[in-house]
Each structure stands twice: as C-alpha cells, then as structure tokens.
Design an enzyme around this catalytic site. Sequence first.
Site, mmCIF file in Angstrom:
data_model
loop_
_atom_site.group_PDB
_atom_site.id
_atom_site.type_symbol
_atom_site.label_atom_id
_atom_site.label_comp_id
_atom_site.label_asym_id
_atom_site.label_seq_id
_atom_site.Cartn_x
_atom_site.Cartn_y
_atom_site.Cartn_z
ATOM 1 N N ASP A 1 0.852 -1.190 0.000
ATOM 2 C CA ASP A 1 0.000 0.000 0.000
ATOM 3 C C ASP A 1 0.889 1.241 0.000
ATOM 4 O O ASP A 1 1.641 1.485 0.947
ATOM 5 C CB ASP A 1 -0.903 -0.031 1.255
ATOM 6 C CG ASP A 1 -1.902 1.110 1.259
ATOM 7 O OD1 ASP A 1 -1.711 2.103 0.528
ATOM 8 O OD2 ASP A 1 -2.889 1.009 2.021
ATOM 9 N N ALA B 1 -1.871 4.475 -8.610
ATOM 10 C CA ALA B 1 -2.630 5.705 -8.400
ATOM 11 C C ALA B 1 -4.076 5.360 -8.080
ATOM 12 O O ALA B 1 -4.540 4.262 -8.390
ATOM 13 C CB ALA B 1 -2.588 6.587 -9.654
ATOM 14 N N TYR C 1 -9.535 14.468 -8.081
ATOM 15 C CA TYR C 1 -8.479 13.608 -8.666
ATOM 16 C C TYR C 1 -7.384 14.477 -9.281
ATOM 17 O O TYR C 1 -6.192 14.264 -9.046
ATOM 18 C CB TYR C 1 -9.088 12.688 -9.728
ATOM 19 C CG TYR C 1 -8.077 12.032 -10.641
ATOM 20 C CD1 TYR C 1 -7.341 10.915 -10.227
ATOM 21 C CD2 TYR C 1 -7.840 12.532 -11.928
ATOM 22 C CE1 TYR C 1 -6.406 10.313 -11.072
ATOM 23 C CE2 TYR C 1 -6.907 11.935 -12.778
ATOM 24 C CZ TYR C 1 -6.198 10.829 -12.343
ATOM 25 O OH TYR C 1 -5.271 10.249 -13.180
ATOM 26 N N LYS D 1 -3.420 14.756 -8.151
ATOM 27 C CA LYS D 1 -2.286 14.449 -9.029
ATOM 28 C C LYS D 1 -1.345 15.655 -9.115
ATOM 29 O O LYS D 1 -0.124 15.511 -9.115
ATOM 30 C CB LYS D 1 -2.773 14.049 -10.422
ATOM 31 C CG LYS D 1 -3.553 12.747 -10.477
ATOM 32 C CD LYS D 1 -2.749 11.504 -10.128
ATOM 33 C CE LYS D 1 -1.704 11.163 -11.152
ATOM 34 N NZ LYS D 1 -1.011 9.871 -10.806
#
Length: 294
Positions: free
Chosen positions: A36, A60, A125, A129
């Site tokens: 993880d 991701a 999201y 990123k």
Amino acid sequence: MKILVTGSQGQLGRELMLQADKAGVRVEGVDLPDFDLTRPDHIKNAAQRYRPDLLVNAAAYTAVDRAESEETLCMAVNRDGPRHLAQYCREAGIPLVHVSTDFVFDGRKKTPYTESDPPAPLGVYARSKAEGEKAVQDTLDRHLILRTAWLYSVHGQNFVKTMLRLGAERSEISVVADQYGCPTSAADLAAAILAIAGRLAAAENEMWGIYHYCGDGVTTWYGFACEIFEQARRHTQLKVTRVMPIATEDYPTDAARPAYSALDCGKIAARFGIRPPAWQESLAATIARLYSAA
Ligand SMILES: NC(=O)c1ccc[n+]([C@@H]2O[C@H](COP(=O)([O-])OP(=O)(O)OC[C@H]3O[C@@H](n4cnc5c(N)ncnc54)[C@H](OP(=O)(O)O)[C@@H]3O)[C@@H](O)[C@H]2O)c1
C-alpha cells in the site's frame, strides 16, 4: 538496472512488467493488497527486499468521479503516496519516475499544453495528481514526472474496452464530442519509460523534471469512439450502427474534466529522442491484441 514498479497490476504497471524482459531490464512489481503506497513501512520493506536502482510509480487512485466523494483516500494515494516514495528514494539515493496526468490542466488553452504551463486542476483527482507532482518535485531532485493522457490497454477497464462492449450490445451510442485530448497506449508509455530508464543512471542534471508523453494527434471522445468502431469492424461484427456526438452538458459526471488537454511532447523528443506513434496506429495494435486474445 533493476526497477521496482508500484501499481504493477494496473494498465501501465502490467505493460511495464510484460515489456521489461524484452528491454533487458530486471523488474519487480508490487501492488495492493500486499503493498500500500500510503504506508511508508510498505515502501521501505519492498525496497529493502528488492534493492532497486530505480523506482517507477504506476500506482494511483484513478477513479476520477468517485474521487469527488473519496477525497481523503484519493489524496492519501495520489499526493501523499508519491511523497513517501520520493522520501524513500532520497534516502536510498535512487531516482523516481512518477506518472501524472493531462487533467492537471483546466483545458482553457487552445494549443497543446507544454511542461511550463501552470497546472490548474478542476476536480479532486486532478488536484491530488497536481499535488503529487509538487510533493515529488519538493522532495527529490532526481525525479522524472511523466504526464500522460486518455490511457488505454488490453488490461483492466478503459474507454476502448467500454466502447467495444457497448458496440457489441447497442445499436446507438452517444459520445461526448466537445472534450479534446490525446489517446495513449499504455504499451507505448511503458516502452518509453523503459527506454528512458536505461539512460537515467548516466543522466545529466538537466534531464530531470517534467515531461509530456501521449499518443500523437488530437481528437475528441467521439472521434476516438468512431475510430475504435471502424478498427474493430476489421476483426468482428458490431451491433452499433449510429454514433451520436453529444455535448459535455448532456453527459453529466461528478468531476469536471478539461475541455482541451492535448499535451505537447516536444521536450521528451528533444531530450530523449522519444516520439510517440500516431494514436490511431497504437489503437490498431491494441485492438489487434484484444481480438487475438479473444
Ligand atoms: N487511466 C487514464 O486514463 C490515465 C490518464 C492520464 C494519466 N493517468 C495516470 O497514469 C498512471 C497509470 O494509470 P493506470 O490507468 O495504469 O491506472 P490503473 O489501471 O488504475 O492502475 C493503478 C494501480 O494502482 C493500484 N493502487 C491504487 N491504490 C493503491 C495504493 N494505495 N497502493 C498501491 N497500489 C495502489 C491499483 O490497484 P486497485 O486496482 O486495486 O485499486 C492499480 O493496480 C496513474 O498515475 C494515472 O494517474 C491515467
């Protein structure tokens, strides 16, 4: 050269694992549930076990819409995970190749985004990123961030596989025709990463930083779908007879997406001599693989 790939069961991760042998690169892969990314102890254990010369982060949280209601998890994986990896790489003295996305941009430009355009993410999201990129940049000098776009492959779930399934089931399909981007084969991206990996041991300082890599050419989801159906018909019969262009507002999603996210790939060509194939050409290769496996 030995590479440790995180997210080895994902679209990109699986292509990296498949192609490494051919590229003469030793590779080990880790993924959930044993590994993880949000757990620094997992990173340390995996790295101590495999002793890589380079880490490639293909892991991701990629559920763009679900991220709007799972912000904590999305941030832990996409922002904090890369930071943990970069911290480990700094301590171990090895470089990190980290993969990011065209969604860091808001899509207001009308010409392909370059690496020096400032990120302006629209959703959770996208923000996770963008913050993951920043965490890597702030933590580790010897990093390479590869932004890619509209990724598809023979593995997992993606737009190509969804269209092929719908094309076999329905006679009419509506597809968004006002979002522009660059479809990218995960197989091509993996090949590019492996080609770059071989050169990183001797990399000069100016080689580190952000790069764009996506299929050559720009289209819409509608244009992408039409090409998928045209190419698939060379291998099989489809039920779909009508593909209808629709507007983003007619296909509501939880997360907003950039209206235009084409990436300029001039820098990776100039620095590494890597030039992505035309997106239609790579699509043909993936569709052929899908039907030869069927
Ligand atoms: N897909 C696209 O269209 C697209 C576009 C632009 C950029 N990108 C970027 O390209 C990269 C590769 O994308 P992809 O499409 O190959 O993604 P993917 O198929 O979703 O694979 C990601 C992998 O990471 C694993 N993962 C998720 N959370 C993790 C955690 N906490 N620890 C370890 N592993 C974890 C996933 O496992 P589970 O499946 O079990 O969750 C999966 O195996 C990502 O950085 C993505 O942001 C993707």
